[in-house]
Design a protein around this motif. Structure first.
Motif, PDB file in Angstrom:
ATOM      1  N   ASP A 179       0.804  -1.216   0.000  1.00 40.24           N
ATOM      2  CA  ASP A 179       0.000   0.000   0.000  1.00 40.24           C
ATOM      3  C   ASP A 179       0.841   1.272   0.000  1.00 40.24           C
ATOM      4  O   ASP A 179       0.320   2.349  -0.295  1.00 40.24           O
ATOM      5  CB  ASP A 179      -0.964   0.012   1.192  1.00 40.24           C
ATOM      6  N   ILE A 180       2.142   1.171   0.302  1.00 32.82           N
ATOM      7  CA  ILE A 180       3.003   2.363   0.261  1.00 32.82           C
ATOM      8  C   ILE A 180       4.022   2.277  -0.875  1.00 32.82           C
ATOM      9  O   ILE A 180       4.933   3.100  -0.944  1.00 32.82           O
ATOM     10  CB  ILE A 180       3.738   2.568   1.600  1.00 32.82           C
ATOM     11  N   THR A 181       3.880   1.301  -1.757  1.00 34.48           N
ATOM     12  CA  THR A 181       4.874   1.085  -2.809  1.00 34.48           C
ATOM     13  C   THR A 181       5.025   2.300  -3.710  1.00 34.48           C
ATOM     14  O   THR A 181       6.147   2.749  -3.998  1.00 34.48           O
ATOM     15  CB  THR A 181       4.490  -0.142  -3.656  1.00 34.48           C
ATOM     16  N   PHE A 182       3.908   2.852  -4.185  1.00 35.94           N
ATOM     17  CA  PHE A 182       3.984   4.005  -5.081  1.00 35.94           C
ATOM     18  C   PHE A 182       4.622   5.202  -4.376  1.00 35.94           C
ATOM     19  O   PHE A 182       5.474   5.890  -4.960  1.00 35.94           O
ATOM     20  CB  PHE A 182       2.582   4.372  -5.572  1.00 35.94           C
ATOM     21  N   CYS A 183       4.250   5.438  -3.129  1.00 36.65           N
ATOM     22  CA  CYS A 183       4.784   6.587  -2.402  1.00 36.65           C
ATOM     23  C   CYS A 183       6.288   6.464  -2.186  1.00 36.65           C
ATOM     24  O   CYS A 183       7.039   7.426  -2.368  1.00 36.65           O
ATOM     25  CB  CYS A 183       4.081   6.712  -1.045  1.00 36.65           C
ATOM     26  N   VAL A 184       6.739   5.272  -1.815  1.00 31.22           N
ATOM     27  CA  VAL A 184       8.173   5.072  -1.575  1.00 31.22           C
ATOM     28  C   VAL A 184       8.955   5.224  -2.873  1.00 31.22           C
ATOM     29  O   VAL A 184      10.052   5.798  -2.886  1.00 31.22           O
ATOM     30  CB  VAL A 184       8.404   3.681  -0.951  1.00 31.22           C
ATOM     31  N   GLN A 185       8.397   4.737  -3.970  1.00 31.18           N
ATOM     32  CA  GLN A 185       9.076   4.905  -5.261  1.00 31.18           C
ATOM     33  C   GLN A 185       9.191   6.379  -5.627  1.00 31.18           C
ATOM     34  O   GLN A 185      10.227   6.825  -6.148  1.00 31.18           O
ATOM     35  CB  GLN A 185       8.305   4.131  -6.336  1.00 31.18           C
ATOM     36  N   GLN A 186       8.155   7.150  -5.341  1.00 33.40           N
ATOM     37  CA  GLN A 186       8.204   8.579  -5.626  1.00 33.40           C
ATOM     38  C   GLN A 186       9.227   9.290  -4.740  1.00 33.40           C
ATOM     39  O   GLN A 186       9.998  10.128  -5.204  1.00 33.40           O
ATOM     40  CB  GLN A 186       6.819   9.192  -5.408  1.00 33.40           C
ATOM     41  N   ASP A 232      -0.865  -1.844 -14.942  1.00 36.65           N
ATOM     42  CA  ASP A 232      -1.401  -0.526 -15.283  1.00 36.65           C
ATOM     43  C   ASP A 232      -0.238   0.429 -15.490  1.00 36.65           C
ATOM     44  O   ASP A 232       0.904   0.145 -15.084  1.00 36.65           O
ATOM     45  CB  ASP A 232      -2.316  -0.021 -14.162  1.00 36.65           C
ATOM     46  N   ALA A 233      -0.508   1.547 -16.110  1.00 39.50           N
ATOM     47  CA  ALA A 233       0.499   2.591 -16.330  1.00 39.50           C
ATOM     48  C   ALA A 233      -0.168   3.942 -16.250  1.00 39.50           C
ATOM     49  O   ALA A 233      -1.313   4.109 -16.677  1.00 39.50           O
ATOM     50  CB  ALA A 233       1.190   2.405 -17.683  1.00 39.50           C
ATOM     51  N   ASP A 234       0.543   4.905 -15.679  1.00 40.16           N
ATOM     52  CA  ASP A 234       0.074   6.295 -15.648  1.00 40.16           C
ATOM     53  C   ASP A 234       0.933   7.075 -16.635  1.00 40.16           C
ATOM     54  O   ASP A 234       2.141   7.245 -16.427  1.00 40.16           O
ATOM     55  CB  ASP A 234       0.204   6.860 -14.236  1.00 40.16           C
ATOM     56  N   TRP A 235       0.319   7.521 -17.707  1.00 38.73           N
ATOM     57  CA  TRP A 235       1.062   8.102 -18.816  1.00 38.73           C
ATOM     58  C   TRP A 235       1.631   9.475 -18.444  1.00 38.73           C
ATOM     59  O   TRP A 235       0.930  10.332 -17.897  1.00 38.73           O
ATOM     60  CB  TRP A 235       0.131   8.220 -20.034  1.00 38.73           C
ATOM     61  N   THR A 246       5.037   2.458 -14.318  1.00 43.29           N
ATOM     62  CA  THR A 246       4.432   1.134 -14.448  1.00 43.29           C
ATOM     63  C   THR A 246       4.096   0.581 -13.072  1.00 43.29           C
ATOM     64  O   THR A 246       4.872   0.746 -12.131  1.00 43.29           O
ATOM     65  CB  THR A 246       5.395   0.168 -15.162  1.00 43.29           C
ATOM     66  N   GLY A 247       2.953  -0.072 -12.967  1.00 43.42           N
ATOM     67  CA  GLY A 247       2.578  -0.754 -11.737  1.00 43.42           C
ATOM     68  C   GLY A 247       1.930  -2.086 -12.054  1.00 43.42           C
ATOM     69  O   GLY A 247       1.166  -2.201 -13.010  1.00 43.42           O
ATOM     70  N   TYR A 248       2.286  -3.108 -11.263  1.00 41.56           N
ATOM     71  CA  TYR A 248       1.643  -4.403 -11.450  1.00 41.56           C
ATOM     72  C   TYR A 248       1.534  -5.123 -10.120  1.00 41.56           C
ATOM     73  O   TYR A 248       2.248  -4.806  -9.158  1.00 41.56           O
ATOM     74  CB  TYR A 248       2.378  -5.274 -12.473  1.00 41.56           C
ATOM     75  N   SER A 352     -11.754   0.100 -15.238  1.00 39.64           N
ATOM     76  CA  SER A 352     -10.772   0.939 -14.550  1.00 39.64           C
ATOM     77  C   SER A 352     -10.995   0.963 -13.048  1.00 39.64           C
ATOM     78  O   SER A 352     -10.033   1.010 -12.271  1.00 39.64           O
ATOM     79  CB  SER A 352     -10.834   2.367 -15.105  1.00 39.64           C
ATOM     80  N   HIS A 353     -12.244   0.899 -12.585  1.00 38.35           N
ATOM     81  CA  HIS A 353     -12.503   0.964 -11.147  1.00 38.35           C
ATOM     82  C   HIS A 353     -12.193  -0.363 -10.456  1.00 38.35           C
ATOM     83  O   HIS A 353     -12.148  -0.422  -9.224  1.00 38.35           O
ATOM     84  CB  HIS A 353     -13.957   1.366 -10.879  1.00 38.35           C
ATOM     85  N   LEU A 354     -11.954  -1.427 -11.237  1.00 36.81           N
ATOM     86  CA  LEU A 354     -11.554  -2.717 -10.679  1.00 36.81           C
ATOM     87  C   LEU A 354     -10.099  -3.052 -10.986  1.00 36.81           C
ATOM     88  O   LEU A 354      -9.661  -4.174 -10.750  1.00 36.81           O
ATOM     89  CB  LEU A 354     -12.452  -3.830 -11.227  1.00 36.81           C
ATOM     90  N   GLN A 355      -9.361  -2.078 -11.512  1.00 37.49           N
ATOM     91  CA  GLN A 355      -7.954  -2.284 -11.833  1.00 37.49           C
ATOM     92  C   GLN A 355      -7.127  -2.169 -10.544  1.00 37.49           C
ATOM     93  O   GLN A 355      -6.851  -1.084 -10.042  1.00 37.49           O
ATOM     94  CB  GLN A 355      -7.489  -1.247 -12.856  1.00 37.49           C
ATOM     95  N   LEU A 356      -6.726  -3.323  -9.979  1.00 31.92           N
ATOM     96  CA  LEU A 356      -6.036  -3.330  -8.697  1.00 31.92           C
ATOM     97  C   LEU A 356      -4.661  -2.685  -8.779  1.00 31.92           C
ATOM     98  O   LEU A 356      -4.143  -2.183  -7.776  1.00 31.92           O
ATOM     99  CB  LEU A 356      -5.902  -4.769  -8.183  1.00 31.92           C
ATOM    100  N   ALA A 357      -4.049  -2.697  -9.963  1.00 33.71           N
ATOM    101  CA  ALA A 357      -2.726  -2.102 -10.112  1.00 33.71           C
ATOM    102  C   ALA A 357      -2.763  -0.588 -10.160  1.00 33.71           C
ATOM    103  O   ALA A 357      -1.707   0.061 -10.207  1.00 33.71           O
ATOM    104  CB  ALA A 357      -2.053  -2.646 -11.374  1.00 33.71           C
ATOM    105  N   ASP A 358      -3.955  -0.001 -10.125  1.00 29.65           N
ATOM    106  CA  ASP A 358      -4.083   1.455 -10.200  1.00 29.65           C
ATOM    107  C   ASP A 358      -3.411   2.131  -9.009  1.00 29.65           C
ATOM    108  O   ASP A 358      -2.866   3.229  -9.129  1.00 29.65           O
ATOM    109  CB  ASP A 358      -5.566   1.838 -10.264  1.00 29.65           C
ATOM    110  N   MET A 359      -3.434   1.483  -7.833  1.00 32.45           N
ATOM    111  CA  MET A 359      -2.843   2.080  -6.645  1.00 32.45           C
ATOM    112  C   MET A 359      -1.312   2.077  -6.686  1.00 32.45           C
ATOM    113  O   MET A 359      -0.676   2.729  -5.866  1.00 32.45           O
ATOM    114  CB  MET A 359      -3.304   1.339  -5.394  1.00 32.45           C
TER     115      MET A 359
END
Length: 386
Positions: A179-186, A232-235, A246-248, A352-359
């Motif tokens: 749950d903190i993966t994206f934040c730590v990467q940033q 998923d990817a955030d362009w 990229t997130g998976y 998109s609302h069920l895309q678990l990799a979005d977080m």
């Protein structure tokens, strides 16, 4: 090694020839690893694709171990095989047996007949105490919704070392906290250009951890061996370079076993291109997991469902002709398409609302974040400190 001062037998230009490696020497870790691995191979173990993992198949019995320097975790289907292995290692290295694993490399393990629960509660509380955040107000999400960090924004930090130490601890905490993966990467992107905004974002992550320090994973003992993946990817998410992220996440028998957030190496010219690169990275991870699973004597059912929320990307996978607009994706296209044609993966559309990799690609709001976190299978068995 140079002889100690005052050694009576040492003359000018002589050095000591060591019979065994000593802690602290540059070559000690390499020599220890070579010696330990060699003894395991001589005992009949095989080394996996992951060089820290060893396994042995003896008839219907399976034994495996994982090593981290001189810490070893052993498990298997036959207690006699495990006892023979421990006796062999004790005869060679004089080991210290600690019994059933309860705390290994700052990961707490709780077990029952139905499964195993993993968390890093003590490690989180140690981080909070070290930074002086034990009395802070808990936050509902690791990052405020929509937050995007940029370099050199705000007042420059006078003591960047404390930020680097904190990010290093959070990186290790990511072992059980997706749950903190994206934040730590940033946060890890700005260790060379720190400002007050980056420190405030790191403090916000600690506020979130304060509210759920014991959140972790419960792995059921009765799960199957089927794999399911989301990518998923955030362009163009990075304002300075316009690279995408990229997130998976990958599930084995309904339990989350692999997740990642990573900045893409090149700039993508469309959202479909960014999504396709995320698809390619996820396929590589699925191949790696299938190799490791074969060492565990697991048979992975194929094709593996690979969920993506970009319809254009799925069309590229199904299209057998390279067009002008996609020829620069030649390597990624061949990788994913070859695995698709060999029935290793089957890309599928997900809402998109069920895309678990979005977080793993962006900072979400409290409602969406709580929903996706629950879908990852994370559980909190204790209350946070008050």
């Amino acid at each position: 090694m140079l002889p100690p001062e005052g050694h009576p037998a040492a003359s000018s230009g002589q050095v000591c020839h060591l019979q065994k490696s000593l802690y602290g020497l540059k070559q000690a870790s390499r020599q220890w690893n070579t010696e330990f691995c060699g003894e395991l191979l001589d005992f009949g173990f095989s080394q996996s694709y992951d060089h820290c993992f060893f396994y042995q198949q003896s008839g219907s019995h399976f034994t495996c171990l994982i090593i981290y320097v001189d810490d070893v975790l052993v498990t298997g289907s036959d207690p006699q095989c495990i006892a023979a292995l421990k006796a062999y290692l004790d005869r060679l290295f004089t080991i210290k047996e600690l019994g059933f694993a309860k705390y290994f490399l700052r990961v707490e393990l709780a077990r029952d007949a139905a499964g195993t629960y993993l968390n890093q509660r003590k490690y989180i509380l140690d981080i909070l105490a070290n930074v002086g955040m034990m009395d802070c107000r808990p936050a509902s999400t690791p990052f405020p919704q929509g937050l995007k960090l940029v370099g050199k924004s705000g007042i420059l930090l006078t003591d960047p070392d404390k930020y680097c130490r904190l990010v290093g601890r959070l990186l290790y905490l990511n072992l059980t906290r997706p749950d903190i993966t994206f934040c730590v990467q940033q946060l890890g992107q700005f260790v060379n250009s720190l400002s007050s905004s980056h420190w405030d974002a790191a403090i916000h992550v600690l506020g979130y951890l304060k509210g759920c320090p014991s959140k972790g994973f419960y792995y059921s003992a009765g799960g199957d061996s089927s794999l399911v993946a989301y990518c998923d990817a955030d362009w163009a998410t990075y304002p300075n370079t316009r690279r995408s992220v990229t997130g998976y996440c990958i599930f084995l028998g309904g339990s989350l076993i692999s997740w990642k957030t990573k900045k893409q190496c090149t700039v993508s010219r469309s959202s479909a291109e960014a999504e396709y690169r995320a698809l390619s990275m996820t396929v590589c991870e699925l191949q790696w997991i299938s190799y490791i699973a074969s060492n565990f004597q697991l048979s992975i059912p194929t094709p593996i469902p690979l969920f993506c929320d970009n319809q254009g990307t799925l069309h590229i996978v199904a299209n057998l002709v390279f067009h002008e607009c996609t020829k620069h994706l030649d390597i990624d296209c061949h990788l994913v398409r070859d695995q698709f044609k060999s029935s290793f993966v089957i890309p599928q559309k997900v809402s998109s609302h069920l895309q678990l990799a979005d977080m793993f690609t962006k900072a979400l709001g409290p409602v969406v974040f709580a929903f996706l976190t629950s879908k990852l299978g994370m559980k909190d068995l204790h209350l946070g400190p008050t």
